[in-house]
Design a protein around this motif. Structure first.
Motif, mmCIF file in Angstrom:
data_model
loop_
_atom_site.group_PDB
_atom_site.id
_atom_site.type_symbol
_atom_site.label_atom_id
_atom_site.label_comp_id
_atom_site.label_asym_id
_atom_site.label_seq_id
_atom_site.Cartn_x
_atom_site.Cartn_y
_atom_site.Cartn_z
ATOM 1 N N CYS A 164 -4.026 6.988 14.193
ATOM 2 C CA CYS A 164 -2.907 7.313 14.937
ATOM 3 C C CYS A 164 -2.543 8.528 15.262
ATOM 4 O O CYS A 164 -3.174 9.363 14.863
ATOM 5 C CB CYS A 164 -1.838 7.296 13.350
ATOM 6 S SG CYS A 164 -1.623 5.897 12.769
ATOM 7 N N ASN B 150 0.260 12.008 16.144
ATOM 8 C CA ASN B 150 1.691 12.825 14.762
ATOM 9 C C ASN B 150 2.688 12.866 16.265
ATOM 10 O O ASN B 150 2.041 13.678 17.479
ATOM 11 C CB ASN B 150 0.588 13.636 13.390
ATOM 12 C CG ASN B 150 1.254 13.099 12.864
ATOM 13 O OD1 ASN B 150 1.700 12.167 12.455
ATOM 14 N ND2 ASN B 150 0.451 13.916 11.641
ATOM 15 N N LEU C 153 8.669 6.781 10.697
ATOM 16 C CA LEU C 153 8.682 7.430 8.950
ATOM 17 C C LEU C 153 9.239 8.240 8.582
ATOM 18 O O LEU C 153 10.173 8.498 9.396
ATOM 19 C CB LEU C 153 7.242 8.416 9.090
ATOM 20 C CG LEU C 153 5.738 7.537 10.138
ATOM 21 C CD1 LEU C 153 4.962 9.163 9.164
ATOM 22 C CD2 LEU C 153 5.400 6.657 8.574
ATOM 23 N N ARG D 282 7.604 15.404 8.067
ATOM 24 C CA ARG D 282 7.009 14.022 8.200
ATOM 25 C C ARG D 282 6.884 13.181 9.307
ATOM 26 O O ARG D 282 8.436 12.287 9.642
ATOM 27 C CB ARG D 282 7.028 12.721 6.845
ATOM 28 C CG ARG D 282 6.053 12.031 7.216
ATOM 29 C CD ARG D 282 6.573 11.157 5.140
ATOM 30 N NE ARG D 282 5.226 9.975 5.396
ATOM 31 C CZ ARG D 282 5.620 8.766 4.973
ATOM 32 N NH1 ARG D 282 7.240 8.473 4.811
ATOM 33 N NH2 ARG D 282 4.874 8.014 5.044
ATOM 34 N N CYS E 194 0.415 4.821 16.730
ATOM 35 C CA CYS E 194 -0.994 4.185 15.867
ATOM 36 C C CYS E 194 -1.597 2.924 16.636
ATOM 37 O O CYS E 194 -0.537 2.757 18.018
ATOM 38 C CB CYS E 194 -0.198 3.860 14.317
ATOM 39 S SG CYS E 194 0.150 4.766 13.307
ATOM 40 N N ASN F 88 7.701 3.696 5.628
ATOM 41 C CA ASN F 88 7.042 3.865 7.448
ATOM 42 C C ASN F 88 6.898 2.249 7.166
ATOM 43 O O ASN F 88 7.332 0.581 6.770
ATOM 44 C CB ASN F 88 5.650 3.893 6.491
ATOM 45 C CG ASN F 88 4.692 3.327 7.316
ATOM 46 O OD1 ASN F 88 4.827 2.963 8.993
ATOM 47 N ND2 ASN F 88 3.253 4.082 7.349
ATOM 48 N N PRO G 218 0.604 -1.215 -0.193
ATOM 49 C CA PRO G 218 -0.003 -0.060 0.105
ATOM 50 C C PRO G 218 0.554 1.206 -0.488
ATOM 51 O O PRO G 218 1.869 1.368 0.670
ATOM 52 C CB PRO G 218 -0.819 -0.361 1.243
ATOM 53 C CG PRO G 218 -0.738 -2.088 1.888
ATOM 54 C CD PRO G 218 0.171 -2.243 1.056
ATOM 55 N N ASP G 219 0.574 2.126 -0.967
ATOM 56 C CA ASP G 219 1.191 3.866 -0.859
ATOM 57 C C ASP G 219 1.591 3.418 0.780
ATOM 58 O O ASP G 219 2.455 4.856 1.027
ATOM 59 C CB ASP G 219 0.553 4.740 -1.508
ATOM 60 C CG ASP G 219 -0.065 3.595 -3.166
ATOM 61 O OD1 ASP G 219 0.964 3.793 -3.815
ATOM 62 O OD2 ASP G 219 -0.962 4.702 -3.131
ATOM 63 N N TYR G 220 0.291 4.292 2.061
ATOM 64 C CA TYR G 220 0.649 4.222 3.131
ATOM 65 C C TYR G 220 2.110 3.820 3.888
ATOM 66 O O TYR G 220 2.713 4.298 4.747
ATOM 67 C CB TYR G 220 -0.628 4.295 3.990
ATOM 68 C CG TYR G 220 -0.427 2.894 4.448
ATOM 69 C CD1 TYR G 220 0.242 2.634 5.869
ATOM 70 C CD2 TYR G 220 -1.480 2.571 3.817
ATOM 71 C CE1 TYR G 220 -0.325 1.541 5.918
ATOM 72 C CE2 TYR G 220 -2.064 0.988 3.971
ATOM 73 C CZ TYR G 220 -1.333 0.729 5.600
ATOM 74 O OH TYR G 220 -1.640 -0.894 4.973
ATOM 75 N N THR G 221 2.621 2.546 3.437
ATOM 76 C CA THR G 221 3.743 2.139 4.037
ATOM 77 C C THR G 221 4.912 2.239 2.758
ATOM 78 O O THR G 221 6.600 1.948 3.801
ATOM 79 C CB THR G 221 3.195 0.604 3.283
ATOM 80 O OG1 THR G 221 3.941 0.265 2.357
ATOM 81 C CG2 THR G 221 2.195 -0.229 4.230
ATOM 82 N N GLN H 48 8.030 -2.201 3.232
ATOM 83 C CA GLN H 48 9.378 -1.132 3.166
ATOM 84 C C GLN H 48 10.196 -1.607 3.799
ATOM 85 O O GLN H 48 10.490 -2.206 4.919
ATOM 86 C CB GLN H 48 9.220 0.367 3.653
ATOM 87 C CG GLN H 48 10.009 1.479 3.566
ATOM 88 C CD GLN H 48 10.829 1.916 2.653
ATOM 89 O OE1 GLN H 48 9.760 2.091 1.683
ATOM 90 N NE2 GLN H 48 12.157 1.767 1.792
ATOM 91 N N GLN I 120 4.533 4.190 15.516
ATOM 92 C CA GLN I 120 5.549 4.246 14.295
ATOM 93 C C GLN I 120 6.652 4.964 14.336
ATOM 94 O O GLN I 120 7.190 6.254 14.860
ATOM 95 C CB GLN I 120 3.624 4.730 13.870
ATOM 96 C CG GLN I 120 4.062 5.261 12.127
ATOM 97 C CD GLN I 120 2.935 5.777 11.468
ATOM 98 O OE1 GLN I 120 3.028 7.125 12.173
ATOM 99 N NE2 GLN I 120 2.198 5.760 10.172
#
Length: 266
Positions: free
Chosen positions: A178, A180, A146, A155, A161, A118, A112-115, A252, A144
């Motif tokens: 999640c 930040n 990033l 970022r 999370c 990550n 997935p793009d969000y990973t 990742q 988490q």
């Protein structure tokens, strides 16, 4: 000449003195910490990957190279949502965890793009031996991690999370999956130092490169995101005072090293 010699000797002694103070402070900071990862193998750890039984290190996802735990997907083909975790063999409750991580390589095809850039460290996790083959995420809390996208945008790393859990943040149970942190953004493949201070089911602090970047409390079972679990382990509202620590794989490539822990209560 005498003044010059005196100045030189005084400066040299000051440097030696400062060096000794620095070494002593580093030694004091590391006092009581013991390695979780021995730098040689993962015999004290075990694996659970989505779509696979506990103990199956599919595709040699978790491996040790040159004293580093490497998380890789070169034997995968399509990622196929094979989210995985590498668990230390025993649970912990009150502790201070330290580790270093860095992101490397490219996101695996199909992840997935969000990973992208990550990963994470799970804690207060359910025992992976209680997870079903088709359970995607452990009921746990996640620190988490990033990486920056090198686009000039913020970022933060060291976020929280909550797969299958809730936490109390700023006085109330957070409605967000999640939260930040206040950390800086770390681009590229630099090593970043992460720390967790976990006080059972009370206070939890996230630390990045020496700065406390997030604090919350009362981790408890609840919320969503985790799927495919045995319902008897999803007792919403139950405080989590202990659990397993795990390194995350979600598409990742990432490295971990210098993983060590100090127990704060026996």
């Amino acid at each position: 000449m005498r003044n010059t010699l005196f100045t030189f000797l005084f400066g040299a002694s000051l440097l030696l003195s400062c060096g000794g103070v620095k070494q002593n402070s580093v030694a004091e900071a590391e006092k009581g910490f013991k390695p979780l990862f021995n730098g040689k193998d993962i015999n004290d750890w075990f694996v659970k990957i989505y779509h696979h039984e506990v103990g199956e290190n599919f595709g040699n996802t978790f491996r040790v190279v040159d004293g580093v735990v490497q998380i890789r997907y070169d034997q995968y083909g399509d990622f196929n949502d094979q989210f995985g975790h590498l668990y230390y063999k025993v649970p912990f409750s009150y502790y201070h965890l330290k580790f270093e991580y860095r992101f490397v390589g490219k996101l695996q095809k199909g992840a997935p793009d969000y990973t992208l850039l990550n990963s994470g460290v799970m804690f207060h996790s359910q025992d992976p031996r209680t997870m079903l083959k088709e359970q995607d995420w452990p009921i746990s809390v996640e620190m988490q991690l990033l990486g920056g996208l090198s686009d000039g945008r913020s970022r933060p790393t060291g976020n929280m999370c909550s797969p299958g859990t809730d936490v109390v943040y700023q006085g109330k149970i957070s409605a967000d999956h999640c939260i930040n942190s206040s950390s800086k953004t770390y681009d590229g493949d630099q090593w970043v130092r992460g720390e967790l201070i976990v006080m059972g089911d009370s206070i939890i602090k996230h630390i990045i490169n020496g700065d406390t970047v997030l604090q919350y409390s009362k981790p408890q079972i609840g919320g969503g995101v985790a799927n495919g679990f045995d319902p008897k382990y999803k007792q919403d509202g139950k405080l989590l005072g202990s659990g397993f620590i795990a390194l995350q794989s979600e598409g990742q490539p990432v490295d971990f090293k210098n993983i060590r822990i100090k127990q704060l209560r026996k």
